[in-house]
Design a protein around this motif. Structure first.
Motif, PDB file in Angstrom:
ATOM      1  N   TYR A  10      14.829  41.447  46.207  1.00 45.99           N
ATOM      2  CA  TYR A  10      13.941  40.298  46.086  1.00 45.99           C
ATOM      3  C   TYR A  10      12.749  40.626  45.193  1.00 45.99           C
ATOM      4  O   TYR A  10      12.175  41.707  45.290  1.00 45.99           O
ATOM      5  CB  TYR A  10      13.462  39.857  47.472  1.00 45.99           C
ATOM      6  N   PRO A  74      12.123  40.833  54.953  1.00 46.65           N
ATOM      7  CA  PRO A  74      11.708  39.961  53.836  1.00 46.65           C
ATOM      8  C   PRO A  74      11.408  38.531  54.290  1.00 46.65           C
ATOM      9  O   PRO A  74      10.661  37.821  53.621  1.00 46.65           O
ATOM     10  CB  PRO A  74      12.923  39.975  52.895  1.00 46.65           C
ATOM     11  N   TYR A 218       6.787  38.168  48.807  1.00 48.35           N
ATOM     12  CA  TYR A 218       7.881  37.707  47.940  1.00 48.35           C
ATOM     13  C   TYR A 218       7.574  36.313  47.393  1.00 48.35           C
ATOM     14  O   TYR A 218       6.451  35.815  47.529  1.00 48.35           O
ATOM     15  CB  TYR A 218       9.199  37.715  48.729  1.00 48.35           C
ATOM     16  N   ALA A 220       9.392  32.265  46.954  1.00 45.83           N
ATOM     17  CA  ALA A 220      10.503  31.490  47.526  1.00 45.83           C
ATOM     18  C   ALA A 220      10.363  30.003  47.244  1.00 45.83           C
ATOM     19  O   ALA A 220       9.304  29.517  46.837  1.00 45.83           O
ATOM     20  CB  ALA A 220      10.544  31.700  49.043  1.00 45.83           C
ATOM     21  N   LEU A 268      14.786  33.096  48.639  1.00 48.33           N
ATOM     22  CA  LEU A 268      13.938  34.107  48.005  1.00 48.33           C
ATOM     23  C   LEU A 268      14.381  34.328  46.563  1.00 48.33           C
ATOM     24  O   LEU A 268      15.582  34.349  46.256  1.00 48.33           O
ATOM     25  CB  LEU A 268      14.007  35.424  48.782  1.00 48.33           C
ATOM     26  N   CYS A 269      13.393  34.506  45.678  1.00 48.96           N
ATOM     27  CA  CYS A 269      13.679  34.716  44.251  1.00 48.96           C
ATOM     28  C   CYS A 269      14.211  36.141  44.052  1.00 48.96           C
ATOM     29  O   CYS A 269      13.626  37.097  44.563  1.00 48.96           O
ATOM     30  CB  CYS A 269      12.390  34.512  43.466  1.00 48.96           C
ATOM     31  N   THR A 270      15.336  36.238  43.316  1.00 44.48           N
ATOM     32  CA  THR A 270      15.889  37.571  43.043  1.00 44.48           C
ATOM     33  C   THR A 270      15.790  37.935  41.564  1.00 44.48           C
ATOM     34  O   THR A 270      16.087  39.065  41.188  1.00 44.48           O
ATOM     35  CB  THR A 270      17.372  37.648  43.471  1.00 44.48           C
ATOM     36  N   SER A 289      21.119  33.696  45.521  1.00 44.61           N
ATOM     37  CA  SER A 289      20.263  33.892  46.692  1.00 44.61           C
ATOM     38  C   SER A 289      20.330  32.631  47.540  1.00 44.61           C
ATOM     39  O   SER A 289      19.790  31.594  47.165  1.00 44.61           O
ATOM     40  CB  SER A 289      18.821  34.161  46.222  1.00 44.61           C
TER      41      SER A 289
END
Ligand code: HEM
Length: 368
Positions: A10, A74, A218, A220, A268-270, A289
């Motif tokens: 992430y 996370p 993180y 999102a 969540l941004c990967t 994701s």
């Protein structure tokens, strides 16, 4: 041999994750000034001030957010850091900044306000608020996903503000993703599909933040999806019936007899290339994701639209993505324009209707 699945990596939040446009402040001021002019025209027609967007509500719900126990690290961030409950008020709405008939299909909103949230605030100095708002619409992306694209559309909306019928038809055509409207608005046609809004039951819809926000360590997007069987059954169900306030009638009838549950989920941004923060018109691929559950919204059976509740939600309350804590900072230019846009809309509305702006400290402040 089957490949062992790699755990997803992430993207970590940092203060450098956003990129400001060179002319951003100027564009923001132009957008906000234009919205203000349109809003004043709507006020002059009704002699009552409504929201610049999502003016019409269909129901106001009191309930609870139950954050799930045992979330992996996370997902254990911000208001979801610990298994606990928050009182919640939700306002269901349609997107236009005017009170139109429900027969004009348009995107729908679900605005959530969590009460009793602690942490460093995004807009300090706004009273003693302990609320966290999440504003969601029934589509995963906003087709005008940055301030340049938004300014193009805003100019067209203002040009036709004296002609509510035309704006009505444009909204309806936009909702069907019509190419002619794409030409009129000078925007890419494929992005318009995003506002495609078939006339579906609002309680069966899935709602999205459309744009990114900080998710603690993180980044999102957030979404609420039907969880209890009774609202799952309404997904994809076309609205049947007549009347200008059909959606209110559906919501009120439903909650008169039963409650409903929605699952709150985060994506969540990967990868900031494939899942951009500065262009909220790009769908973040769920194959990269998926949306993961973090809690559930529980709304018991209740009177969802009493006169006292309608007036309180429409005239007294303000929902705003910037009402909240640092751990959920809205990200990207389409979120940054919302700082001034929501402030101006709410200030005008409260001044003209002679109402004090209130952030509830207890769920008991929301009338039955
Ligand atoms: C990025 C995705 C967006 C989402 C998901 C979203 C969603 C919503 C929702 C659900 C509401 C209704 C809130 C309520 O019930 O009180 C709302 C209101 C509003 N939206 Fe947005 N919106 C978005 C982007 C924008 C942008 C880019 C602008 C302006 C440039 C904007 C301007 C407004 C304004 C002025 C209001 C009324 C605020 C008030 O008077 O209290 N929104 N929005």
């Amino acid at each position: 041999m089957p490949q062992a699945q790699q755990p997803l990596q992430y993207v970590r939040y940092s203060d450098q994750i956003e990129t400001r446009q060179a002319d951003e402040e100027e564009l923001i001021d132009k957008i906000v000034a234009s919205m203000g002019r349109v809003n004043r025209k709507v006020f002059d027609r009704h002699r009552h001030a409504t929201r610049d967007a999502h003016a019409k509500s269909h129901g106001v719900l009191k309930g609870e957010l139950i954050v799930y126990d045992g979330l992996p690290e996370p997902l254990r961030q911000g208001v979801f850091a610990a298994a606990r409950r928050y009182p919640v008020v939700a306002r269901l709405s349609s997107a236009p900044g005017d009170i139109l008939s429900d027969r004009v299909p348009s995107p729908r909103g679900m605005a959530l306000k969590l009460i009793g949230v602690d942490g460093p605030r995004l807009l300090p100095g706004r009273g003693e608020a302990r609320t966290q708002d999440f504003l969601l619409v029934n589509h995963p992306v906003i087709p005008f996903g940055h301030v340049h694209a938004y300014w193009e559309v805003q100019q067209t909306m203002e040009k036709h503000a004296d002609n509510p019928e035309l704006v009505r038809r444009a909204v309806a055509a936009l909702a069907r993703g019509a190419g002619k409207v794409a030409d009129l608005l000078h925007v890419d046609h494929p992005t318009l599909e995003a506002v495609g809004s078939p006339d579906l039951h609002p309680l069966g819809d899935t709602y999205y933040s459309m744009a990114a926000l900080r998710y603690g360590d993180y980044v999102a997007k957030v979404s609420a999806a039907p969880l209890s069987e009774n609202v799952k059954r309404l997904a994809g169900q076309h609205v049947n019936g007549d009347g200008d306030s059909l959606l209110r009638d559906l919501v009120v009838d439903f909650f008169a007899a039963q409650g409903a549950e929605y699952e709150l989920r985060v994506q969540l941004c990967t990868d900031v290339q494939r899942m951009p923060i500065e262009d909220a018109s790009v769908v973040w691929p769920e194959s990269d994701s998926p949306y993961l559950p973090v809690g559930k919204l529980v709304f018991p059976a209740q009177p969802a639209y009493s006169p006292a509740r309608r007036v309180y939600a429409d005239d007294v309350l303000s929902f705003n993505p910037w009402h909240g804590i640092e751990a959920h900072r809205p990200l990207g230019s389409i979120m940054r324009v919302r700082i001034k846009a929501y402030e101006m809309s709410s200030r005008f509305r409260h001044e003209m209707n002679v109402r004090e702006r209130v952030e509830p400290r207890s769920i008991d402040e929301i009338p039955d």
